[in-house]
Design a protein around this motif. Structure first.
Motif, PDB file in Angstrom:
ATOM      1  N   LEU A 301      56.744-114.531  45.980  1.00  0.00           N
ATOM      2  CA  LEU A 301      56.641-115.353  47.201  1.00  0.00           C
ATOM      3  C   LEU A 301      58.024-115.581  47.797  1.00  0.00           C
ATOM      4  O   LEU A 301      58.226-115.479  49.009  1.00  0.00           O
ATOM      5  CB  LEU A 301      56.011-116.705  46.876  1.00  0.00           C
ATOM      6  CG  LEU A 301      54.492-116.770  46.857  1.00  0.00           C
ATOM      7  CD1 LEU A 301      54.038-118.139  46.377  1.00  0.00           C
ATOM      8  CD2 LEU A 301      53.921-116.484  48.245  1.00  0.00           C
ATOM      9  N   GLY A 302      58.995-115.876  46.929  1.00  0.00           N
ATOM     10  CA  GLY A 302      60.374-116.093  47.396  1.00  0.00           C
ATOM     11  C   GLY A 302      60.919-114.848  48.083  1.00  0.00           C
ATOM     12  O   GLY A 302      61.600-114.940  49.111  1.00  0.00           O
ATOM     13  N   LEU A 303      60.610-113.679  47.531  1.00  0.00           N
ATOM     14  CA  LEU A 303      61.089-112.429  48.142  1.00  0.00           C
ATOM     15  C   LEU A 303      60.487-112.275  49.548  1.00  0.00           C
ATOM     16  O   LEU A 303      61.185-111.882  50.496  1.00  0.00           O
ATOM     17  CB  LEU A 303      60.705-111.224  47.276  1.00  0.00           C
ATOM     18  CG  LEU A 303      61.305-111.176  45.860  1.00  0.00           C
ATOM     19  CD1 LEU A 303      60.834-109.930  45.115  1.00  0.00           C
ATOM     20  CD2 LEU A 303      62.825-111.210  45.892  1.00  0.00           C
ATOM     21  N   ASN A 304      59.210-112.600  49.678  1.00  0.00           N
ATOM     22  CA  ASN A 304      58.569-112.491  51.003  1.00  0.00           C
ATOM     23  C   ASN A 304      59.159-113.483  52.002  1.00  0.00           C
ATOM     24  O   ASN A 304      59.330-113.161  53.181  1.00  0.00           O
ATOM     25  CB  ASN A 304      57.059-112.709  50.876  1.00  0.00           C
ATOM     26  CG  ASN A 304      56.358-111.456  50.377  1.00  0.00           C
ATOM     27  OD1 ASN A 304      56.992-110.407  50.199  1.00  0.00           O
ATOM     28  ND2 ASN A 304      55.061-111.545  50.139  1.00  0.00           N
ATOM     29  N   HIS A 305      59.497-114.682  51.536  1.00  0.00           N
ATOM     30  CA  HIS A 305      60.113-115.658  52.452  1.00  0.00           C
ATOM     31  C   HIS A 305      61.447-115.117  52.973  1.00  0.00           C
ATOM     32  O   HIS A 305      61.756-115.232  54.155  1.00  0.00           O
ATOM     33  CB  HIS A 305      60.377-117.001  51.737  1.00  0.00           C
ATOM     34  CG  HIS A 305      59.134-117.686  51.265  1.00  0.00           C
ATOM     35  ND1 HIS A 305      59.163-118.813  50.479  1.00  0.00           N
ATOM     36  CD2 HIS A 305      57.823-117.394  51.460  1.00  0.00           C
ATOM     37  CE1 HIS A 305      57.918-119.200  50.225  1.00  0.00           C
ATOM     38  NE2 HIS A 305      57.095-118.345  50.797  1.00  0.00           N
ATOM     39  N   GLY A 306      62.225-114.531  52.062  1.00  0.00           N
ATOM     40  CA  GLY A 306      63.534-113.989  52.458  1.00  0.00           C
ATOM     41  C   GLY A 306      63.381-112.902  53.514  1.00  0.00           C
ATOM     42  O   GLY A 306      64.146-112.839  54.485  1.00  0.00           O
ATOM     43  N   TYR A 307      62.364-112.072  53.337  1.00  0.00           N
ATOM     44  CA  TYR A 307      62.108-110.983  54.285  1.00  0.00           C
ATOM     45  C   TYR A 307      61.724-111.560  55.663  1.00  0.00           C
ATOM     46  O   TYR A 307      62.223-111.113  56.707  1.00  0.00           O
ATOM     47  CB  TYR A 307      60.979-110.107  53.734  1.00  0.00           C
ATOM     48  CG  TYR A 307      60.586-108.967  54.632  1.00  0.00           C
ATOM     49  CD1 TYR A 307      61.441-107.878  54.849  1.00  0.00           C
ATOM     50  CD2 TYR A 307      59.343-108.958  55.269  1.00  0.00           C
ATOM     51  CE1 TYR A 307      61.069-106.830  55.675  1.00  0.00           C
ATOM     52  CE2 TYR A 307      58.969-107.910  56.093  1.00  0.00           C
ATOM     53  CZ  TYR A 307      59.827-106.848  56.292  1.00  0.00           C
ATOM     54  OH  TYR A 307      59.467-105.809  57.112  1.00  0.00           O
ATOM     55  N   ALA A 308      60.849-112.560  55.653  1.00  0.00           N
ATOM     56  CA  ALA A 308      60.402-113.164  56.916  1.00  0.00           C
ATOM     57  C   ALA A 308      61.595-113.780  57.655  1.00  0.00           C
ATOM     58  O   ALA A 308      61.733-113.635  58.885  1.00  0.00           O
ATOM     59  CB  ALA A 308      59.348-114.233  56.631  1.00  0.00           C
ATOM     60  N   ILE A 309      62.467-114.433  56.925  1.00  0.00           N
ATOM     61  CA  ILE A 309      63.632-115.080  57.553  1.00  0.00           C
ATOM     62  C   ILE A 309      64.556-114.032  58.168  1.00  0.00           C
ATOM     63  O   ILE A 309      65.019-114.174  59.304  1.00  0.00           O
ATOM     64  CB  ILE A 309      64.370-115.962  56.509  1.00  0.00           C
ATOM     65  CG1 ILE A 309      63.498-117.172  56.167  1.00  0.00           C
ATOM     66  CG2 ILE A 309      65.746-116.401  57.024  1.00  0.00           C
ATOM     67  CD1 ILE A 309      63.992-118.004  55.002  1.00  0.00           C
ATOM     68  N   ALA A 310      64.813-112.948  57.423  1.00  0.00           N
ATOM     69  CA  ALA A 310      65.692-111.887  57.936  1.00  0.00           C
ATOM     70  C   ALA A 310      65.131-111.334  59.243  1.00  0.00           C
ATOM     71  O   ALA A 310      65.850-111.139  60.224  1.00  0.00           O
ATOM     72  CB  ALA A 310      65.825-110.780  56.900  1.00  0.00           C
ATOM     73  N   ASN A 311      63.826-111.112  59.251  1.00  0.00           N
ATOM     74  CA  ASN A 311      63.192-110.575  60.462  1.00  0.00           C
ATOM     75  C   ASN A 311      63.307-111.544  61.630  1.00  0.00           C
ATOM     76  O   ASN A 311      63.466-111.128  62.774  1.00  0.00           O
ATOM     77  CB  ASN A 311      61.717-110.255  60.194  1.00  0.00           C
ATOM     78  CG  ASN A 311      61.590-108.918  59.518  1.00  0.00           C
ATOM     79  OD1 ASN A 311      61.552-107.888  60.158  1.00  0.00           O
ATOM     80  ND2 ASN A 311      61.586-108.929  58.203  1.00  0.00           N
ATOM     81  N   HIS A 312      63.224-112.803  61.347  1.00  0.00           N
ATOM     82  CA  HIS A 312      63.316-113.780  62.434  1.00  0.00           C
ATOM     83  C   HIS A 312      64.746-113.896  62.950  1.00  0.00           C
ATOM     84  O   HIS A 312      64.989-113.861  64.158  1.00  0.00           O
ATOM     85  CB  HIS A 312      62.805-115.147  61.974  1.00  0.00           C
ATOM     86  CG  HIS A 312      62.661-116.107  63.112  1.00  0.00           C
ATOM     87  ND1 HIS A 312      63.425-117.246  63.235  1.00  0.00           N
ATOM     88  CD2 HIS A 312      61.881-116.061  64.215  1.00  0.00           C
ATOM     89  CE1 HIS A 312      63.091-117.874  64.353  1.00  0.00           C
ATOM     90  NE2 HIS A 312      62.154-117.180  64.962  1.00  0.00           N
ATOM     91  N   ILE A 313      65.709-113.988  62.018  1.00  0.00           N
ATOM     92  CA  ILE A 313      67.110-114.139  62.458  1.00  0.00           C
ATOM     93  C   ILE A 313      67.525-112.916  63.277  1.00  0.00           C
ATOM     94  O   ILE A 313      68.160-113.028  64.323  1.00  0.00           O
ATOM     95  CB  ILE A 313      68.065-114.280  61.252  1.00  0.00           C
ATOM     96  CG1 ILE A 313      67.804-115.581  60.511  1.00  0.00           C
ATOM     97  CG2 ILE A 313      69.534-114.219  61.708  1.00  0.00           C
ATOM     98  CD1 ILE A 313      68.671-115.793  59.270  1.00  0.00           C
ATOM     99  N   LEU A 314      67.125-111.738  62.803  1.00  0.00           N
ATOM    100  CA  LEU A 314      67.580-110.512  63.475  1.00  0.00           C
ATOM    101  C   LEU A 314      66.581-110.033  64.525  1.00  0.00           C
ATOM    102  O   LEU A 314      66.706-108.919  65.042  1.00  0.00           O
ATOM    103  CB  LEU A 314      67.912-109.443  62.436  1.00  0.00           C
ATOM    104  CG  LEU A 314      69.176-109.895  61.681  1.00  0.00           C
ATOM    105  CD1 LEU A 314      69.148-109.504  60.227  1.00  0.00           C
ATOM    106  CD2 LEU A 314      70.430-109.408  62.356  1.00  0.00           C
ATOM    107  N   LYS A 315      65.594-110.878  64.798  1.00  0.00           N
ATOM    108  CA  LYS A 315      64.616-110.648  65.883  1.00  0.00           C
ATOM    109  C   LYS A 315      63.983-109.265  65.830  1.00  0.00           C
ATOM    110  O   LYS A 315      63.922-108.542  66.822  1.00  0.00           O
ATOM    111  CB  LYS A 315      65.283-110.834  67.267  1.00  0.00           C
ATOM    112  CG  LYS A 315      66.016-112.135  67.455  1.00  0.00           C
ATOM    113  CD  LYS A 315      65.080-113.243  67.904  1.00  0.00           C
ATOM    114  CE  LYS A 315      65.772-114.545  68.156  1.00  0.00           C
ATOM    115  NZ  LYS A 315      66.206-115.309  66.989  1.00  0.00           N
ATOM    116  N   VAL A 316      63.532-108.903  64.618  1.00  0.00           N
ATOM    117  CA  VAL A 316      62.895-107.576  64.484  1.00  0.00           C
ATOM    118  C   VAL A 316      61.466-107.648  65.016  1.00  0.00           C
ATOM    119  O   VAL A 316      60.758-108.594  64.734  1.00  0.00           O
ATOM    120  CB  VAL A 316      62.890-107.151  63.007  1.00  0.00           C
ATOM    121  CG1 VAL A 316      62.153-105.837  62.827  1.00  0.00           C
ATOM    122  CG2 VAL A 316      64.305-107.045  62.511  1.00  0.00           C
TER     123      VAL A 316
END
Ligand SMILES: Cc1cc2nc3c(=O)[nH]c(=O)nc-3n(C[C@H](O)[C@H](O)[C@H](O)COP(=O)(O)OP(=O)(O)OC[C@H]3O[C@@H](n4cnc5c(N)ncnc54)[C@H](O)[C@@H]3O)c2cc1C
Length: 316
Positions: A301-316
């Motif tokens: 779950l923690g790994l998925n949260h990190g992925y979601a945050i990266a996508n949001h910060i970098l506006k993917v």
């Protein structure tokens, strides 16, 4: 302290923090700093997992499909730590250890991450400090004369001791079954059965009880700990008090409310407020991992949260 402006500062180098760092790196971000208070990444895994512990991807039966680029599979404590060593090394993330963050302050266009003797500046910040920095403790007082015999990890345990493990979740069962190889172990749980645990642990504890490797006291509460000739006398609300060499509590962890509050992050129902991208009420300040979960998250779950945050910060 350097005046360098990082793109991203992550507080806490557990699975969620490492994922946020690596996924941002893979999306092209550089100047990422991962700040950890302990001597190395993943202090929760190092301190609270017993040696050779089986590490389940679908921890506590929570089936999680991995969204991101970190391919995490079932393993052991040791293989999981090696895996994260490799993940960090491969992606040139700057890991700053022995550095406890006190709070995060938002300035006009950046965050100031406050550490002893200075601060680190970053345009975005992610808080992934987990809940095990503050393991749950009983609400009765533990006399100071026996404090050394009461613990929340297996670190202090030795051989041929009479040990009580308190709790009935996966961690408590794993501690009890492991300790029973070399100690006389009793597990004490306020519920009547171990149904909250995953099927493997339910089977392990059932077999250990059957073999009489572990003794169980179920459906009772501990009301006090008292000193008995330097050992720990456990007083129950039902049944006889008994004396142990050591008592280990495995009853989960607490939301680090003081840290979140002093950083301006609102808390509701014991969890930090955040949107679907894990951004807190403070613009640009994210929260991820166990601190966002009601009771216990998981590595996946923690790994998925990190992925979601990266996508949001970098506006993917
Ligand atoms: C005994 C036990 C067994 C478990 N077994 C499994 C399993 O088999 N499979 C599974 O998926 N999950 C398991 N879990 C759960 C899993 O470990 C957590 O869900 C996961 O570690 C949460 O990751 P996180 O990144 O949110 O936080 P954590 O892993 O807790 O990492 C937080 C990090 O932040 C650091 N930190 C804290 N405060 C600060 C600060 N102020 N400044 C700087 N650094 C700070 C900590 O030292 C720590 O390294 C288990 C948990 C326990 C306790």
């Amino acid at each position: 302290m350097s005046d360098k402006m990082y793109e991203l500062a992550i507080i806490g180098a557990g699975p969620a923090g490492i994922a946020a760092a690596v996924e941002c790196y893979l999306l092209g971000m550089r100047d990422i700093i991962l700040i950890e208070k302990d001597e190395n990444h993943n202090a929760t895994i190092r301190k609270f997992y017993k040696d050779n512990k089986r590490v389940d991807k679908d921890w506590k039966g929570q089936k999680v499909d991995l969204d991101g680029n970190i391919y995490f599979i079932d393993g052991t404590k040791e293989s999981t730590l090696d895996f994260f060593d490799e993940v960090i090394a491969k992606h040139s993330v700057e890991l700053k250890t022995h550095t406890e963050v006190q709070k995060i302050q938002k300035n006009d266009d950046h965050f100031e991450v406050m550490i002893t003797g200075g601060s680190i500046k970053a345009k975005h910040a992610v808080v992934t400090i987990g809940r095990m920095g503050k393991p749950n403790k009983p609400d009765y007082k533990i006399p100071s004369s026996i404090k050394k015999r009461v613990a929340y990890t297996l670190e202090s345990c030795s051989l041929d001791e009479k040990v009580m493990v308190v709790g009935g979740g996966d961690s408590a069962i794993e501690y009890a079954v492991d300790l029973a190889h070399k100690n006389d172990v009793t597990i004490c749980y306020r519920r009547e059965n171990f149904r909250r645990a995953n099927p493997t642990n339910q089977k392990d504890i059932a077999e250990a009880l059957e073999r009489e490797d572990v003794c169980a006291i179920l459906g009772v509460n501990i009301t006090a700990l008292e000193e008995d000739n330097g050992k720990v006398k456990v007083v129950l609300d039902e049944g006889e008090a008994e004396t142990y060499d050591r008592v280990i509590y495995a009853i989960g962890g607490t939301t680090p409310s003081a840290f979140l509050g002093s950083s301006g992050i609102e808390i509701e129902d014991g969890k930090p407020v955040h949107d679907e991208n894990y951004m807190s009420n403070v613009e640009g300040l994210y929260v991820a991992g166990d601190i966002t979960q009601e009771s216990g998250g998981s590595i996946a779950l923690g790994l998925n949260h990190g992925y979601a945050i990266a996508n949001h910060i970098l506006k993917v």
